[in-house]
Design an enzyme around this catalytic site. Structure first.
Site, PDB file in Angstrom:
ATOM      1  N   SER A 193       0.825  -1.201   0.000  1.00  0.00           N
ATOM      2  CA  SER A 193       0.000   0.000   0.000  1.00  0.00           C
ATOM      3  C   SER A 193       0.867   1.262   0.000  1.00  0.00           C
ATOM      4  CB  SER A 193      -0.955  -0.025   1.193  1.00  0.00           C
ATOM      5  OG  SER A 193      -1.834  -1.118   1.093  1.00  0.00           O
ATOM      6  N   LYS A 245     -22.640  17.470   5.379  1.00  0.00           N
ATOM      7  CA  LYS A 245     -21.622  17.811   6.368  1.00  0.00           C
ATOM      8  C   LYS A 245     -21.379  16.653   7.324  1.00  0.00           C
ATOM      9  CE  LYS A 245     -18.643  20.439   8.327  1.00  0.00           C
ATOM     10  NZ  LYS A 245     -17.363  20.690   7.640  1.00  0.00           N
TER      11      LYS A 245
END
Length: 376
Positions: A193, A245
């Site tokens: 990764s 949000k």
């Protein structure tokens, strides 16, 4: 004729009971004696403790005097803006004879999860292999004309996207500062990764025969406990400026629109990851995408796919550097013999304290938002 005379034997006298002596009243403990003994004991312990504290204080004062003297001596040295170099202590490392022409290779270990560690606590101390220490050393090496190469020893499962990219950029800056510089990476147990993301900046990659690498992909994850809180009667109250949000809030159901928003972020970072692997390893993007589904692969498959250049060990790293420089280099590290006094005066330490103060005051960490973490 004999006469039988009856005689009466008088009874034997019975022993008379002896009179018991009168019971003496119980004696009262001499508390004054006990208190005196305790007092002498406490006084002795106190004297011993005071003596021990005095010895410790004397040692600290002498050490502080020595540290101050060292700090003054260091301050009087010409400031070149870079720390001293010392020979890296590595296994089976036969150092060449030190000459002015001998190339110096900076040893940079990158171990453990790639994440920001400075500022997590007021007393956090960088460990060997810490990613922030690695980043700082690479950034210093960019402007250090003494350093001709970087040796990246990588043993990491990956981590944060932004930090991985920042380390990758620092390596690129190091090479761009001088075209005669060279970077070699050595994969240990794991280099996956974000760790592989960093390694794409290297010019040559050596992997141990047992290395696990790959895992090319991007992940954004969060936990959702809405069903549990509904059963417990717990309600989340959030006053927001928009319906997105609270995206990936653990107390809100993720909408399809929010999934598309997050997916666009993942796709953007994924495309960058694939392009960097293709450019760094000189591979077609289509070939990289065929492997970039998040899978981990072994060392042999990585070699066959072109993700690494060779299977080997540290000795192969030395050979590769010697081939590039036409002579065996000297491996060095930046000196880390920093005194505690100098650490307190270091702006990085002060900055870490300020960062922690801000974080404790209620500010959100820059690495997470809405309970979400983006990582490789």
């Amino acid at each position: 004729m004999n006469e039988i005379v009856d005689t009466v034997v008088p009874p034997s006298p019975q022993p008379q009971p002896q009179p018991q002596p009168p019971l003496e009243p119980p004696q009262r403990r001499n508390w004054s004696h006990i208190w005196k003994s305790l007092g002498f004991g406490c006084f002795g312990c106190g004297c011993f403790a005071a003596l021990a504290v005095l010895v410790v204080l004397m040692i600290m004062v002498l050490s502080l005097i020595g540290l101050v003297g060292s700090a003054i001596e260091e301050a009087n040295k010409p400031d070149i803006g870079l720390p001293d170099l010392e020979t890296a202590k590595m296994l089976n490392l036969d150092l060449p004879e030190e000459t002015e022409e001998t190339p110096l290779v900076l040893y940079v270990p990158i171990k453990g999860e790639i994440m920001e560690t400075m500022g997590e606590s007021l007393f956090s101390v960088p460990l060997k292999g810490d990613c922030m220490t690695a980043l700082r050393n690479i950034q210093m090496a960019v402007h250090d004309d003494r350093i001709s190469g970087l040796f990246l020893e990588i043993d990491s499962p990956g981590g944060e996207v932004t930090l991985s990219d920042t380390i990758w950029k620092a390596i690129q800056d190091f090479k761009a500062a001088d075209e005669n510089r060279y970077v070699v990476a050595l994969f240990k147990s794991t280099a996956a990764s974000g760790a592989y993301y960093i390694a794409t900046a290297a010019d040559y990659i050596v992997a141990h025969p047992t290395t696990i690498t790959g895992s090319i992909g991007v992940l954004i994850e969060s936990y959702n406990v809405k069903d549990l809180t509904d059963r417990l009667g717990i309600k989340s109250v959030a006053i927001t400026s928009g319906e997105n949000k609270t995206i990936l809030s653990p107390f809100e159901t993720v909408t399809e629109e929010q999934k598309r928003i997050i997916q666009r972020i993942v796709d953007e970072d994924y495309a960058r990851f694939v392009s960097l692997v293709a450019a760094g390893r000189r591979l077609p993007e289509e070939r990289v995408r065929a492997l970039a589904d998040g899978r981990v692969i072994g060392a042999k498959d990585a070699l066959s796919a072109g993700l690494v250049d060779k299977l080997g060990y540290f000795s192969d790293v030395r050979v590769e550097f010697s081939r590039f420089f036409s002579e065996e280099p000297e491996f060095v590290v930046y000196s880390s013999n920093e005194s505690f006094l100098r650490a307190l005066l270091d702006p990085n330490y002060i900055g870490a304290c300020l960062h922690q103060t801000i974080r404790l005051s209620g500010e959100h960490s820059e690495r997470t938002f809405g309970g979400m973490r983006k990582s490789f």
